[in-house]
Scaffold this motif. Sequence first.
Motif, PDB file in Angstrom:
ATOM      1  N   TRP A   1      43.049  -3.066  59.006  1.00  0.00           N
ATOM      2  CA  TRP A   1      42.963  -3.770  58.027  1.00  0.00           C
ATOM      3  C   TRP A   1      44.120  -4.887  57.974  1.00  0.00           C
ATOM      4  O   TRP A   1      43.924  -5.693  56.995  1.00  0.00           O
TER       5      TRP A   1
ATOM      6  N   ARG B   1      46.463  -1.500  63.154  1.00  0.00           N
ATOM      7  CA  ARG B   1      45.885  -1.192  61.693  1.00  0.00           C
ATOM      8  C   ARG B   1      44.836  -2.095  61.717  1.00  0.00           C
ATOM      9  O   ARG B   1      45.046  -3.280  61.263  1.00  0.00           O
TER      10      ARG B   1
ATOM     11  N   THR C   1      40.731   7.961  45.584  1.00  0.00           N
ATOM     12  CA  THR C   1      41.245   6.646  45.805  1.00  0.00           C
ATOM     13  C   THR C   1      40.919   5.642  44.839  1.00  0.00           C
ATOM     14  O   THR C   1      41.968   4.689  44.563  1.00  0.00           O
TER      15      THR C   1
ATOM     16  N   ALA D   1      40.639  -2.029  49.225  1.00  0.00           N
ATOM     17  CA  ALA D   1      41.075  -1.267  50.303  1.00  0.00           C
ATOM     18  C   ALA D   1      42.188  -1.374  50.973  1.00  0.00           C
ATOM     19  O   ALA D   1      42.962  -0.511  51.478  1.00  0.00           O
TER      20      ALA D   1
ATOM     21  N   LEU E   1      44.658   1.660  52.024  1.00  0.00           N
ATOM     22  CA  LEU E   1      44.826   2.052  53.174  1.00  0.00           C
ATOM     23  C   LEU E   1      46.130   2.068  53.662  1.00  0.00           C
ATOM     24  O   LEU E   1      46.810   2.809  54.499  1.00  0.00           O
TER      25      LEU E   1
ATOM     26  N   LEU F   1      43.363   9.639  54.508  1.00  0.00           N
ATOM     27  CA  LEU F   1      43.430   8.346  55.171  1.00  0.00           C
ATOM     28  C   LEU F   1      42.035   8.533  55.998  1.00  0.00           C
ATOM     29  O   LEU F   1      41.495   7.235  56.113  1.00  0.00           O
TER      30      LEU F   1
ATOM     31  N   MET G   1      38.927   7.579  53.907  1.00  0.00           N
ATOM     32  CA  MET G   1      39.057   6.192  53.335  1.00  0.00           C
ATOM     33  C   MET G   1      38.765   5.046  54.266  1.00  0.00           C
ATOM     34  O   MET G   1      37.918   4.330  54.072  1.00  0.00           O
ATOM     35  N   THR G   2      39.382   5.512  55.339  1.00  0.00           N
ATOM     36  CA  THR G   2      38.820   4.543  56.883  1.00  0.00           C
ATOM     37  C   THR G   2      37.198   4.667  56.942  1.00  0.00           C
ATOM     38  O   THR G   2      36.710   3.677  57.210  1.00  0.00           O
TER      39      THR G   2
END
Length: 533
Positions: free
Chosen positions: A531, A529, A287, A398, A402, A434, A437-438
């Motif tokens: 973000w 979502r 990432t 991020a 994302l 994903l 990363m989350t």
Amino acid sequence: MECSGPDTGHDFFVPVETEIKLQFLEDLGDRAFRSALRNAVGPVIPRCLRRHLVSTYYDTGTRDLAARNCTLRLRRVGDARTQTLKIPMKAVSGKNIGLQTYHEFESPADGQRPDLSQLAVSNKVIAWLRQCEPALKPVFTTDIRRTIWLVQQNVSQIELAWDRGDIQAEGRVEPVNELELELKSGSRSDLLDLAASLVEHLPVRLGDATKAERGDALAHDQDPVAVRSSALHLPGKTPISDAFRRCVADCIGQMRANERGIRAGGNPEAVHQFRVALRRLRAVISTCRDIVDEDVYAHWQADLRWAHQAFGRARDLDVLAGATLAPLQRQLPEDRDIAAFAQLVAETREQAHRQARSAIEEKRYTLVLLDIAQRLDAADWGRRSAAATAALPAREFAVARLQRRFKKVRNLSEKWSRLTAAERHRLRIHVKKLRYMTNSFASLFPTRVTRYFQQGLERLQDVLGALNDAWVGRQYVQDLTGVAIGSGSLTETAALRLRALFAGWHRRGIADCDQQFDTAWRAFAAQRRFWKT
């Protein structure tokens, strides 16, 4: 009695102990050790000191010190006695990767028990200790023959101690044969350099527990347990460079916490959690690839990919044995062909677990951990041309990544019924990345929205994981029944029957996953979502 625990912050100077432990993989005589030591530190070895250390470690009945990773011991060296309290320091790239850093308080001791009034600690710490004091009791002892060299490594002085002896608790004994490298002055980078040099020339691995931790486990007859990842907290304005260091250290912390369970054997969950941590680590590095030096990235990913492959077979066979073979055996307990195949799976599975145990004792594994520790500690991992990106707030960094990963998941998921096997595999990898990363960046966003997104993503990954397990299981059945035919443990007719039986089982699982995916995807796609809040 249960103690509330100290605030270990200090508003005055206290000694700090920084060390690395290396555990021997085999016994080594003095002559062989000195020869290897010359190769590691140079032809001239300083004169050594020899000491006999007998230590008693104390804690309460409710293990209040051990629960906070604190250590209180009374040590006898000849006629002299000293008492020592160690309180761990928080460090991003510290104990998770191998460095152990403590506030260390030491004073002479006159009696047979610790005298806490003699320790020069803060008022908060002494108040906590006095709360614990009535319940303190001896828990275990160590009897160590220590050989000490004071080594000059570049600008640093490092005490190299070879400890041989044992830990004794409740009639149980555990041998000790380890090197302890303590930084007396200079830089942590030199300490890590010396550790890497010793690993190159000696049969050692990075220690996974202190004597205090090993003694506590021995005293309470505790088997190693599998350790899952825990929530990672990133402060709101954390730059991505700092978030990267924290995430990497957290992943390695989970890997190292599962090493003892892997070495002990018979712990499939420890193998699984080690692989989860390893995948998380590779995902974090991937990432953040844009800010990682290209050569560092290539080196880390190559070594981590090797480690991942070394554990893959063990995990696959654990799943085959537990999720497919065990239910079939319960349904057909008298089936001799299944019993013969189960025996072959068990033998192959044990070979795979031995390979996994061997991998974490390979020099390659230890050296990549030390390299990561050194580069994180010295901030020597970044891409110079990406300094501006590395300084961005982690949340800003991020968001774009994302969104990019989510689009890949969405584009493939919406074509689920038309995807080839290779595309479904690629979707599983995107979902997994994903999710990692989350989980890494979740603390930077509103908790409630993030939690619902994580739950939906976990369900999606579970379905895709089960689908992958079915496909992989079919291949293992095909391969292992071929081995059984070659060894004579199964006839060709029996092997064909078993292949058909397992194929039917896996087809049912694959069909179930097909149906479950549609439901899981619709539920997940409906989530906000996080973000974008």
